[in-house]
Design an enzyme around this catalytic site. Structure first.
Site, short mmCIF file in Angstrom:
data_model
loop_
_atom_site.label_atom_id
_atom_site.label_comp_id
_atom_site.label_asym_id
_atom_site.label_seq_id
_atom_site.Cartn_x
_atom_site.Cartn_y
_atom_site.Cartn_z
N ASP A 1 9.46 2.62 -0.19
CA ASP A 1 8.40 3.28 0.57
C ASP A 1 8.63 2.95 2.04
O ASP A 1 8.25 1.88 2.52
CB ASP A 1 7.03 2.80 0.11
N LYS B 1 4.73 9.50 8.77
CA LYS B 1 4.47 9.01 10.12
C LYS B 1 5.47 9.53 11.15
O LYS B 1 5.31 10.60 11.70
CB LYS B 1 4.38 7.48 10.11
N TYR C 1 0.85 -1.19 0.00
CA TYR C 1 0.00 0.00 0.00
C TYR C 1 0.89 1.24 0.00
O TYR C 1 1.74 1.41 0.88
CB TYR C 1 -0.90 0.00 1.24
#
Length: 419
Positions: free
Chosen positions: A234, A262, A141
């Site tokens: 990623d 994050k 994702y």
């Protein structure tokens, strides 16, 4: 005020009553609790119930909630204004700190989310190479940009097809199973002259935690080098969590571009992408690849992120990993003693308990796990004050704020679960 009545109100105002799909708790046959406060490793809902947190806002809060140094930095920053729409000292200081910890990010661009970071990195890779196609892995994702919603992980994996995304948009998205290096090799043999990049979660975190097989990441590095494609890691989840320098430090592989999010915001909305100088200099205003953002480099987020990274350099990653491994081993033993097979994947302070009798190495195997067992486990753990992700295809996280008492209470709750 209680969660049930708040959810009823929210359902009239927001699709599914939430602002991000997983929060609706549909995959565990439940309803969400509404959080009012957080401190350390603990959450408190609007009714005052306390939970030991293993979600941590889906990963950012490695130091725990309301770390004093991060709070102080954010408060000081907001006293000077919440947004400038202009360069500020904080973005330079944070970029320098990121570069120190992740040297492959020679230049970088701050954005406001992981989705912005990945979509911008993809555009940059296409602009740099002049190629259109890219390789992604089924179950990885990379945010909700259109091109990434082909066989995506996380909540996107529960939506059949990609409604709202024209087929033409994903026609350049080439798919392979995670950990299947030969499938990637075949894609390059068939389309190598038009592959701009390979984007990968170096340690997959959105079909549960799936670890890379030995040689998989190095094989991707070698293929991208051979065919002149850009390798994008990623690290929105893994960045600064698996090691101070992220997954690329842990596994010893250097990508061409990296995306972050994050943890680098200390709990504030943030994202970042960066890498080789020769690639990044294709971004406007130096080059012709365009990307912009009103809140990019937000001074409050920069201050919180900088304080977070400085604090993390004082922390003992090896000790937290050892404590996490011990916790997950005991949890697995408890579940197995109740007659349920379980496979635990763990790296650093991230882990997933799969209700499966075999290892999970890709999205197909993740989907074969016992979702009903996880849903039952989740509901019973929540009832005993243990806050886990409301879907079995998400990571759980420990933090530097978790105490031994927190872990003991977690184990006690697991012992009380029945199947």
């Amino acid at each position: 005020m209680d969660s049930k009545s708040l959810y009823a109100r929210a359902l009239t105002l927001m699709p599914g009553g939430v602002n991000s799909p997983l929060r609706a708790c549909k995959y565990v046959n439940s309803e969400p609790v509404f959080i009012a406060d957080a401190k350390g490793a603990h959450l408190f809902d609007v009714e005052g119930r306390e939970y030991i947190d293993y979600v941590f806002s889906w990963g950012p809060m490695l130091l725990g909630h309301q770390d004093p140094a991060v709070n102080a930095a954010a408060h000081e920053a907001v006293d000077h204004g919440s947004s400038y729409g202009a360069p500020c000292l904080g973005e330079v200081l944070l970029a320098e700190e990121i570069n120190k910890l992740i040297p492959s990010m020679e230049m970088m661009r701050m954005v406001s989310s992981g989705t912005e970071a990945t979509m911008s990195a993809l555009r940059l890779a296409r602009g740099y190479t002049g190629h259109n196609k890219f390789v992604k892995f089924i179950g990885n994702y990379h945010g909700h940009a259109d091109a990434f919603l082909a066989a995506a992980g996380s909540a996107a994996g529960t939506v059949p097809g990609t409604p709202g995304v024209p087929e033409a948009v994903i026609s350049h998205t080439l798919l392979a199973q995670y950990n299947d290096l030969e499938a990637v090799r075949k894609l390059f043999e068939e389309s190598g002259d038009d592959i701009a990049c390979v984007i990968v979660e170096p340690c997959a975190g959105n079909m549960g935690l799936v670890l890379p097989k030995s040689g998989f990441l190095q094989g991707l590095r070698d293929l991208c080098t051979e065919y002149g494609a850009v390798l994008i890691f990623d690290e929105v989840i893994t960045g600064f969590r698996l090691a101070p320098g992220g997954a690329q430090e842990r596994y010893g592989i250097t990508p061409d571009l990296t995306t972050l999010g994050k943890i680098i915001g200390g709990g504030f909305p943030v994202g970042c992408y960066g890498g080789k100088r020769e690639i990044m200099e294709h971004m406007a205003p130096v080059g012709g690849v365009f990307q912009a953002g009103t809140l990019s480099g937000n001074p409050v987020a920069m201050a919180a992120g900088l304080a977070t990274l400085k604090r993390l350099q004082e922390c003992d990653y090896a000790a937290l990993e050892a404590r996490t491994k011990a916790l997950t081993g005991e949890l697995a033993a408890i579940v197995e003693s109740k007659g349920k097979p379980v496979y635990v994947a763990q790296a650093g302070s991230a882990f997933t308990m799969y209700f499966s009798d075999k290892p999970v190495t890709n999205m197909v195997e993740s989907g074969q796990c016992d979702g009903d067992a996880y849903a039952s486990y989740w509901r019973q753990m929540m009832a005993r004050g243990i806050y886990l992700a409301p879907a079995g295809f998400e990571c759980a996280f420990t933090s530097f704020a978790h105490s031994d008492e927190d872990f003991e209470k977690t184990l006690a709750a697991a012992r009380a679960v029945t199947f």
